[in-house]
Design an enzyme around this catalytic site. Structure first.
Site, PDB file in Angstrom:
ATOM      1  N   ARG A   1      11.252   3.930   4.067  1.00 22.19           N
ATOM      2  CA  ARG A   1      10.764   2.776   5.215  1.00 22.19           C
ATOM      3  C   ARG A   1      11.890   1.935   5.498  1.00 22.19           C
ATOM      4  O   ARG A   1      12.615   1.670   4.657  1.00 22.19           O
ATOM      5  CB  ARG A   1       9.475   1.926   4.534  1.00 22.19           C
ATOM      6  CG  ARG A   1       9.387   0.687   5.447  1.00 22.19           C
ATOM      7  CD  ARG A   1       8.249  -0.125   4.844  1.00 22.19           C
ATOM      8  NE  ARG A   1       6.781   0.551   5.235  1.00 22.19           N
ATOM      9  CZ  ARG A   1       5.772   0.225   5.031  1.00 22.19           C
ATOM     10  NH1 ARG A   1       5.744  -1.347   4.646  1.00 22.19           N
ATOM     11  NH2 ARG A   1       4.700   0.828   5.439  1.00 22.19           N
TER      12      ARG A   1
ATOM     13  N   LYS B   1      25.088  -6.010  -0.892  1.00 19.77           N
ATOM     14  CA  LYS B   1      26.652  -6.198  -0.700  1.00 19.77           C
ATOM     15  C   LYS B   1      27.108  -5.510   0.439  1.00 19.77           C
ATOM     16  O   LYS B   1      28.456  -5.290   0.286  1.00 19.77           O
ATOM     17  CB  LYS B   1      27.152  -5.629  -2.147  1.00 19.77           C
ATOM     18  CG  LYS B   1      26.517  -6.368  -3.496  1.00 19.77           C
ATOM     19  CD  LYS B   1      27.242  -5.616  -4.608  1.00 19.77           C
ATOM     20  CE  LYS B   1      26.192  -6.044  -5.712  1.00 19.77           C
ATOM     21  NZ  LYS B   1      26.351  -5.113  -6.950  1.00 19.77           N
TER      22      LYS B   1
ATOM     23  N   ARG C   1       0.920  -1.102  -0.083  1.00 20.00           N
ATOM     24  CA  ARG C   1      -0.119  -0.226  -0.177  1.00 20.00           C
ATOM     25  C   ARG C   1       0.879   1.261  -0.048  1.00 20.00           C
ATOM     26  O   ARG C   1       0.644   2.275  -0.866  1.00 20.00           O
ATOM     27  CB  ARG C   1      -0.822   0.121   1.241  1.00 20.00           C
ATOM     28  CG  ARG C   1      -2.183  -0.940   1.051  1.00 20.00           C
ATOM     29  CD  ARG C   1      -2.610  -1.532   2.460  1.00 20.00           C
ATOM     30  NE  ARG C   1      -1.611  -2.506   2.685  1.00 20.00           N
ATOM     31  CZ  ARG C   1      -1.667  -3.647   2.439  1.00 20.00           C
ATOM     32  NH1 ARG C   1      -3.005  -3.990   1.911  1.00 20.00           N
ATOM     33  NH2 ARG C   1      -0.987  -4.645   2.385  1.00 20.00           N
ATOM     34  N   THR C   2       1.865   1.479   0.879  1.00 21.89           N
ATOM     35  CA  THR C   2       2.513   2.422   1.305  1.00 21.89           C
ATOM     36  C   THR C   2       3.430   2.872   0.060  1.00 21.89           C
ATOM     37  O   THR C   2       3.235   4.202  -0.412  1.00 21.89           O
ATOM     38  CB  THR C   2       3.243   2.678   2.520  1.00 21.89           C
ATOM     39  OG1 THR C   2       2.720   1.940   3.527  1.00 21.89           O
ATOM     40  CG2 THR C   2       3.830   3.900   2.801  1.00 21.89           C
TER      41      THR C   2
ATOM     42  N   HIS D   1       4.630   5.712  11.786  1.00 22.91           N
ATOM     43  CA  HIS D   1       3.936   5.517  10.352  1.00 22.91           C
ATOM     44  C   HIS D   1       3.125   6.911  10.202  1.00 22.91           C
ATOM     45  O   HIS D   1       1.994   6.591  10.073  1.00 22.91           O
ATOM     46  CB  HIS D   1       3.540   4.308  10.049  1.00 22.91           C
ATOM     47  CG  HIS D   1       3.148   3.775   8.730  1.00 22.91           C
ATOM     48  ND1 HIS D   1       3.296   4.653   7.618  1.00 22.91           N
ATOM     49  CD2 HIS D   1       2.711   2.732   8.152  1.00 22.91           C
ATOM     50  CE1 HIS D   1       2.941   4.197   6.551  1.00 22.91           C
ATOM     51  NE2 HIS D   1       2.702   2.812   6.973  1.00 22.91           N
TER      52      HIS D   1
HETATM   53  N1   CP Z   1      -0.627  -0.206   5.902  1.00 30.32           N
HETATM   54  C1   CP Z   1       0.790  -0.445   5.433  1.00 30.32           C
HETATM   55  O1   CP Z   1       1.952   0.530   5.875  1.00 30.32           O
HETATM   56  O2   CP Z   1       0.770  -1.426   4.326  1.00 30.32           O
HETATM   57  P1   CP Z   1       1.991  -1.727   3.438  1.00 30.32           P
HETATM   58  O3   CP Z   1       2.999  -2.517   4.482  1.00 30.32           O
HETATM   59  O4   CP Z   1       1.478  -2.648   2.447  1.00 30.32           O
HETATM   60  O5   CP Z   1       2.780  -0.526   2.983  1.00 30.32           O
END
Ligand code: CP
Length: 321
Positions: free
Chosen positions: A107, A85, A57-58, A137
């Protein structure tokens, strides 16, 4: 109105700037509903998706958001890159900066990695946290707040007085932490509901109430957010079995029938169907889980827009032009 240079945690936002961001997202949603699908705002700018952890999603919604604002997008996924590496975060960042990154969305499995990227100055432009370890998040919380506001408080624009429950694995959840701070800042009354083993040390000082029993108060909530059990972050047993966990904390048909009229169900995804939420609940009319995904694009457009190009006032000019 002052927007932060980076978006690393909900603490970077005031109530005023968070509300302005949600208002901007609502305006972008309205525009996307009509003829104009794409704005020229970020033409010539390059946005990098720097993902050291898996995401559906993100990552995809940041990519979609950047493209709808006419930015170029580089998708960097650690698996299959020179990180395998042994290349460091610093050298990876310097490499992306040398290729002309104007903003980096990161992320990372380590809490604090986005802060390090922002503080070290390896990246010239804004750094946006797309989830770091068990820390935060922020864009997930913003899209959750947007979705709750859209369904339950469209007319008044604030979350004042809404009762919101966050249920499940609070301990490992960066989504829970960001939501507790954002939703309470916007006026909601947040209750976390979990077994004691899945609550972080010090949660008593966070802006939320604590409960160990979902059935005790399920009728009072306007919105209930189920969290994924994060098996990948668990090195020990936190509950006797998934079946037992589900019996006490899972959203199911029986609990669905006891919800307050108009109450909604949220889940940040990905879901463990049959554990924290059953199929009947996830696919019910109460569920706004698919809306959360749609709204994620508008919220992330607003974040990119405000961090890269200034104030919400410019948006009206953009649409007029
Ligand atoms: N909600 C969320 O962060 O989903 P993803 O891990 O798929 O990005």
């Amino acid at each position: 109105m002052k927007f932060p240079r980076h978006l690393l945690s909900i603490g970077d936002l005031s109530r005023e700037s968070a509300t302005a961001l949600l208002d901007t997202a609502a305006e972008l949603a309205r525009i996307s509903d009509g003829q104009i699908k794409k704005l020229p705002t970020l033409r010539g700018r390059t946005v990098v998706n720097l993902f050291f952890e898996d995401s559906t999603r993100t990552r995809i919604s940041f990519e979609t958001a950047a493209k709808r604002l006419s930015a170029d997008v580089i998708n960097f996924v650690a698996k299959g890159s020179s990180v395998s590496k042994g290349e460091s975060l610093k050298d990876t960042a310097l490499t992306l900066q040398a290729m002309g990154a104007d903003a980096v969305i990161i992320r990372h499995h380590a809490s604090g990695a986005p802060q390090r990227l922002a503080d070290a100055g390896w990246i010239a432009g804004p750094v946006i946290n797309a989830g770091d370890g068990t820390h935060e998040h922020p864009t997930q919380a913003l899209l959750d707040a947007f979705t709750i506001r859209h369904h339950l408080a469209k007319d008044r624009g604030t979350l004042d007085g809404l009762e919101i429950a966050i249920v499940g694995d609070i301990l490992h959840s960066r989504v829970a932490r960001s939501n507790i701070f954002l939703l309470s800042m916007l006026g909601a009354k947040v209750t976390v509901i979990a077994p004691a083993t899945l609550l972080p040390v010090g949660i008593e000082s966070w802006p939320c109430s604590i409960s160990y029993d979902l059935d005790d108060s399920i009728e009072k909530f306007d919105a209930i957010m189920a969290l994924r059990i994060q098996r990948e972050r668990m090195e020990q047993a936190f509950f006797p079995s998934e079946r037992e966990y589900s019996r006490h904390y899972g959203l199911n048909g029986d609990r669905l029938s006891r919800l307050k009229s108009g109450a909604i169900l949220l889940h940040p995804g990905p879901m463990n169907r049959g554990v924290e939420i059953d199929a009947k609940s996830a696919d019910s009319v109460r569920s706004v889980i698919v809306d959360q995904v749609t709204n994620g694009v508008f919220v992330r457009m607003a974040v990119l827009y405000l961090l890269l190009s200034g104030s919400p006032a410019n948006l009206a000019e953009e649409v007029k032009g």
